[in-house]
Design a protein around this motif. Structure first.
Motif, PDB file in Angstrom:
ATOM      1  N   GLY A 153      48.086   2.482  63.275  1.00 28.63           N
ATOM      2  CA  GLY A 153      48.842   1.825  62.214  1.00 28.63           C
ATOM      3  C   GLY A 153      49.473   2.782  61.231  1.00 28.63           C
ATOM      4  O   GLY A 153      50.387   2.406  60.498  1.00 28.63           O
ATOM      5  N   THR A 154      49.005   4.008  61.200  1.00 27.65           N
ATOM      6  CA  THR A 154      49.451   4.924  60.155  1.00 27.65           C
ATOM      7  C   THR A 154      50.894   5.377  60.338  1.00 27.65           C
ATOM      8  O   THR A 154      51.592   5.662  59.361  1.00 27.65           O
ATOM      9  CB  THR A 154      48.520   6.147  60.053  1.00 27.65           C
ATOM     10  N   LEU A 155      51.368   5.451  61.590  1.00 22.50           N
ATOM     11  CA  LEU A 155      52.746   5.902  61.790  1.00 22.50           C
ATOM     12  C   LEU A 155      53.729   4.921  61.170  1.00 22.50           C
ATOM     13  O   LEU A 155      54.676   5.320  60.481  1.00 22.50           O
ATOM     14  CB  LEU A 155      53.034   6.084  63.286  1.00 22.50           C
ATOM     15  N   ASN A 156      53.495   3.643  61.388  1.00 24.55           N
ATOM     16  CA  ASN A 156      54.360   2.628  60.793  1.00 24.55           C
ATOM     17  C   ASN A 156      54.267   2.655  59.272  1.00 24.55           C
ATOM     18  O   ASN A 156      55.279   2.671  58.568  1.00 24.55           O
ATOM     19  CB  ASN A 156      53.959   1.253  61.315  1.00 24.55           C
ATOM     20  N   HIS A 157      53.048   2.666  58.738  1.00 25.07           N
ATOM     21  CA  HIS A 157      52.859   2.649  57.285  1.00 25.07           C
ATOM     22  C   HIS A 157      53.467   3.893  56.637  1.00 25.07           C
ATOM     23  O   HIS A 157      54.069   3.825  55.559  1.00 25.07           O
ATOM     24  CB  HIS A 157      51.376   2.560  56.949  1.00 25.07           C
ATOM     25  N   THR A 158      53.312   5.032  57.289  1.00 23.47           N
ATOM     26  CA  THR A 158      53.839   6.265  56.722  1.00 23.47           C
ATOM     27  C   THR A 158      55.364   6.264  56.736  1.00 23.47           C
ATOM     28  O   THR A 158      56.015   6.615  55.741  1.00 23.47           O
ATOM     29  CB  THR A 158      53.311   7.489  57.491  1.00 23.47           C
ATOM     30  N   ARG A 159      55.947   5.853  57.853  1.00 22.62           N
ATOM     31  CA  ARG A 159      57.417   5.815  57.939  1.00 22.62           C
ATOM     32  C   ARG A 159      57.998   4.834  56.915  1.00 22.62           C
ATOM     33  O   ARG A 159      59.037   5.103  56.306  1.00 22.62           O
ATOM     34  CB  ARG A 159      57.852   5.435  59.356  1.00 22.62           C
ATOM     35  N   LEU A 160      57.343   3.697  56.704  1.00 23.80           N
ATOM     36  CA  LEU A 160      57.829   2.739  55.714  1.00 23.80           C
ATOM     37  C   LEU A 160      57.766   3.330  54.303  1.00 23.80           C
ATOM     38  O   LEU A 160      58.674   3.125  53.490  1.00 23.80           O
ATOM     39  CB  LEU A 160      57.003   1.455  55.784  1.00 23.80           C
ATOM     40  N   THR A 161      56.687   4.049  54.013  1.00 26.51           N
ATOM     41  CA  THR A 161      56.551   4.665  52.690  1.00 26.51           C
ATOM     42  C   THR A 161      57.604   5.750  52.485  1.00 26.51           C
ATOM     43  O   THR A 161      58.217   5.846  51.414  1.00 26.51           O
ATOM     44  CB  THR A 161      55.135   5.236  52.512  1.00 26.51           C
ATOM     45  N   VAL A 162      57.816   6.567  53.519  1.00 31.22           N
ATOM     46  CA  VAL A 162      58.870   7.590  53.444  1.00 31.22           C
ATOM     47  C   VAL A 162      60.219   6.930  53.206  1.00 31.22           C
ATOM     48  O   VAL A 162      61.012   7.371  52.363  1.00 31.22           O
ATOM     49  CB  VAL A 162      58.897   8.441  54.730  1.00 31.22           C
ATOM     50  N   TRP A 163      60.489   5.859  53.935  1.00 29.59           N
ATOM     51  CA  TRP A 163      61.768   5.158  53.803  1.00 29.59           C
ATOM     52  C   TRP A 163      61.950   4.611  52.386  1.00 29.59           C
ATOM     53  O   TRP A 163      63.028   4.721  51.799  1.00 29.59           O
ATOM     54  CB  TRP A 163      61.835   4.025  54.816  1.00 29.59           C
ATOM     55  N   MET A 164      60.889   4.029  51.832  1.00 24.97           N
ATOM     56  CA  MET A 164      60.967   3.496  50.466  1.00 24.97           C
ATOM     57  C   MET A 164      61.312   4.591  49.468  1.00 24.97           C
ATOM     58  O   MET A 164      62.157   4.412  48.578  1.00 24.97           O
ATOM     59  CB  MET A 164      59.652   2.834  50.072  1.00 24.97           C
ATOM     60  N   LEU A 165      60.683   5.732  49.597  1.00 28.28           N
ATOM     61  CA  LEU A 165      60.941   6.827  48.667  1.00 28.28           C
ATOM     62  C   LEU A 165      62.360   7.367  48.828  1.00 28.28           C
ATOM     63  O   LEU A 165      63.081   7.557  47.846  1.00 28.28           O
ATOM     64  CB  LEU A 165      59.919   7.942  48.883  1.00 28.28           C
ATOM     65  N   GLN A 166      62.762   7.591  50.069  1.00 31.59           N
ATOM     66  CA  GLN A 166      64.089   8.154  50.299  1.00 31.59           C
ATOM     67  C   GLN A 166      65.185   7.179  49.885  1.00 31.59           C
ATOM     68  O   GLN A 166      66.192   7.584  49.296  1.00 31.59           O
ATOM     69  CB  GLN A 166      64.238   8.534  51.773  1.00 31.59           C
ATOM     70  N   THR A 167      65.005   5.903  50.182  1.00 31.19           N
ATOM     71  CA  THR A 167      65.993   4.895  49.822  1.00 31.19           C
ATOM     72  C   THR A 167      66.172   4.809  48.318  1.00 31.19           C
ATOM     73  O   THR A 167      67.273   4.509  47.822  1.00 31.19           O
ATOM     74  CB  THR A 167      65.578   3.514  50.376  1.00 31.19           C
ATOM     75  N   ASN A 168      65.101   5.075  47.582  1.00 32.84           N
ATOM     76  CA  ASN A 168      65.143   4.973  46.124  1.00 32.84           C
ATOM     77  C   ASN A 168      65.300   6.326  45.439  1.00 32.84           C
ATOM     78  O   ASN A 168      65.046   6.447  44.236  1.00 32.84           O
ATOM     79  CB  ASN A 168      63.876   4.272  45.629  1.00 32.84           C
ATOM     80  N   ALA A 169      65.717   7.325  46.204  1.00 31.85           N
ATOM     81  CA  ALA A 169      66.064   8.644  45.651  1.00 31.85           C
ATOM     82  C   ALA A 169      64.901   9.304  44.906  1.00 31.85           C
ATOM     83  O   ALA A 169      65.086   9.903  43.842  1.00 31.85           O
ATOM     84  CB  ALA A 169      67.284   8.537  44.738  1.00 31.85           C
ATOM     85  N   VAL A 170      63.706   9.173  45.486  1.00 29.67           N
ATOM     86  CA  VAL A 170      62.538   9.882  44.951  1.00 29.67           C
ATOM     87  C   VAL A 170      62.220  11.025  45.908  1.00 29.67           C
ATOM     88  O   VAL A 170      61.864  10.782  47.066  1.00 29.67           O
ATOM     89  CB  VAL A 170      61.315   8.956  44.813  1.00 29.67           C
ATOM     90  N   PRO A 171      62.359  12.269  45.481  1.00 31.80           N
ATOM     91  CA  PRO A 171      62.101  13.395  46.387  1.00 31.80           C
ATOM     92  C   PRO A 171      60.660  13.391  46.890  1.00 31.80           C
ATOM     93  O   PRO A 171      59.725  13.070  46.151  1.00 31.80           O
ATOM     94  CB  PRO A 171      62.371  14.626  45.520  1.00 31.80           C
ATOM     95  N   LEU A 172      60.498  13.739  48.148  1.00 34.38           N
ATOM     96  CA  LEU A 172      59.185  13.732  48.786  1.00 34.38           C
ATOM     97  C   LEU A 172      58.770  15.158  49.110  1.00 34.38           C
ATOM     98  O   LEU A 172      59.486  15.873  49.815  1.00 34.38           O
ATOM     99  CB  LEU A 172      59.235  12.892  50.070  1.00 34.38           C
ATOM    100  N   LEU A 173      57.612  15.552  48.589  1.00 35.13           N
ATOM    101  CA  LEU A 173      57.099  16.886  48.888  1.00 35.13           C
ATOM    102  C   LEU A 173      56.504  16.930  50.292  1.00 35.13           C
ATOM    103  O   LEU A 173      56.674  17.889  51.030  1.00 35.13           O
ATOM    104  CB  LEU A 173      56.051  17.284  47.853  1.00 35.13           C
ATOM    105  N   GLY A 174      55.777  15.880  50.673  1.00 32.83           N
ATOM    106  CA  GLY A 174      55.179  15.839  51.996  1.00 32.83           C
ATOM    107  C   GLY A 174      54.023  14.857  52.046  1.00 32.83           C
ATOM    108  O   GLY A 174      53.802  14.063  51.139  1.00 32.83           O
ATOM    109  N   THR A 175      53.275  14.950  53.155  1.00 32.07           N
ATOM    110  CA  THR A 175      52.213  14.001  53.465  1.00 32.07           C
ATOM    111  C   THR A 175      50.874  14.722  53.582  1.00 32.07           C
ATOM    112  O   THR A 175      50.800  15.840  54.084  1.00 32.07           O
ATOM    113  CB  THR A 175      52.520  13.271  54.784  1.00 32.07           C
ATOM    114  N   VAL A 176      49.827  14.057  53.116  1.00 30.09           N
ATOM    115  CA  VAL A 176      48.455  14.556  53.232  1.00 30.09           C
ATOM    116  C   VAL A 176      47.629  13.514  53.976  1.00 30.09           C
ATOM    117  O   VAL A 176      47.608  12.335  53.575  1.00 30.09           O
ATOM    118  CB  VAL A 176      47.832  14.810  51.842  1.00 30.09           C
TER     119      VAL A 176
END
Length: 235
Positions: A153-176
C-alpha cells in the motif's frame, strides 16, 4: 536563514515522531541548533509523553527547544479532538507566525504534522500545505519530508502524497521510511527498491526498526552506525 522542514506522513502511525527525532540527531551532529514544533498534538492525556517529549528524549535536544502548541486528549483527527474537547484551534497563519519567530534562534526547525498531508489542522480545514504557503508568504522556504511505511500500500500512498505536494508547489526534500521491514518481508524490500527510483522524491533513509524503544545513547549510536553504512544527505 533557518532551514524549515515540514515532516508529514502518508498516514498515521508511520513513524513521523521517530523520523523527526532522527533528523534532529542528524542536524545536531552537524553542529546546527535544532528546534521542533508540533502545531497540534492529539491523543495525549496529561502526564503522558507527547511527540515533542519523545523527540527530546530520543534525540537529546533540550526540552526548551521543543514547542507543542496545542494538546488534545483523544486519539482523533485534530479538528475532531478539538471539537470534542471544546478547544478552538489556532488558525494556520498563527502557527506560521510562531515558526517565523523562531528563525533567529535555530539553524533548523522541524515541524511535525498530524497524520497525512491532507489532515486539517485548524477549523478552516487548512492543512500542512497551507502552513507551507503561509511560511512562503513570510519569505521562508519550507521543504517537506514524507515519512512512510515499507509494506503493501505504501507505493500508492507515497505517490499520492508526492503528487499533493508538487501540485501545491511545496518543495519536497525526500522520503524517509519510518522503520525497516523484516528481511523476509518481500513486499517491503521490493517497495524500498522501487522508492529509490521515484522521480523528484529521493529516498533519504530507511530507519532501523525499534528505534523508539531505545534510550538516547543507543538511539544516537544506532543511527550514527546506520548512516555510516548508508549515508544520508539533507543539505
Amino acid at each position: 536563514m533557518s532551514q524549515v522542514l515540514l515532516i508529514t506522513g502518508t498516514d498515521t502511525g508511520v513513524g513521523k515522531t521517530i523520523a523527526t527525532a532522527a533528523l534532529a540527531v542528524h542536524f545536531s551532529q552537524q553542529g546546527r541548533r535544532v528546534g521542533v514544533v508540533k502545531p497540534v498534538q492529539s491523543g495525549v492525556e496529561d502526564g503522558e509523553q507527547s511527540d515533542v517529549e519523545t523527540v527530546a528524549r530520543l534525540s537529546g535536544i533540550a526540552p526548551e527547544d521543543t514547542y507543542e502548541r496545542v494538546r488534545l486528549p483523544e486519539p482523533l483527527a485534530p479538528t475532531q479532538a478539538a471539537s470534542r474537547a471544546g478547544v478552538a484551534l489556532p488558525p494556520m497563519r498563527e502557527h506560521a507566525a510562531f515558526i517565523a519567530g523562531l528563525v533567529p534562534t535555530y539553524d533548523v526547525i522541524l515541524v511535525e504534522g498530524a497524520g497525512g498531508i491532507s489532515v486539517p489542522l485548524d477549523a478552516e480545514d487548512h492543512t500542512l500545505i497551507d502552513l507551507a504557503h503561509d511560511l512562503q508568504a513570510l519569505d521562508l522556504d519550507p521543504h517537506a519530508v514524507i515519512v512512510n511505511r515499507a509494506g503493501l500500500g505504501t507505493l500508492n500512498h507515497t505517490r499520492l502524497t508526492v503528487w499533493m505536494l508538487q501540485t501545491n508547489a511545496v518543495p519536497l526534500l525526500g522520503t524517509v521510511v519510518g522503520a525497516a521491514p523484516n528481511p523476509d518481508d518481500v513486499a517491503g524490500q521490493l517497495n524500498i527498491d522501487e522508492m529509490k527510483t521515484f522521480a523528484n522524491s529521493p529516498l533519504l533513509t530507511v530507519l532501523p526498526d525499534h528505534l523508539g524503544d531505545m534510550d538516547h545513547n543507543r538511539f544516537t549510536a544506532t543511527l550514527t552506525a546506520h548512516w555510516q553504512a548508508h549515508p544520508i544527505s539533507l543539505g
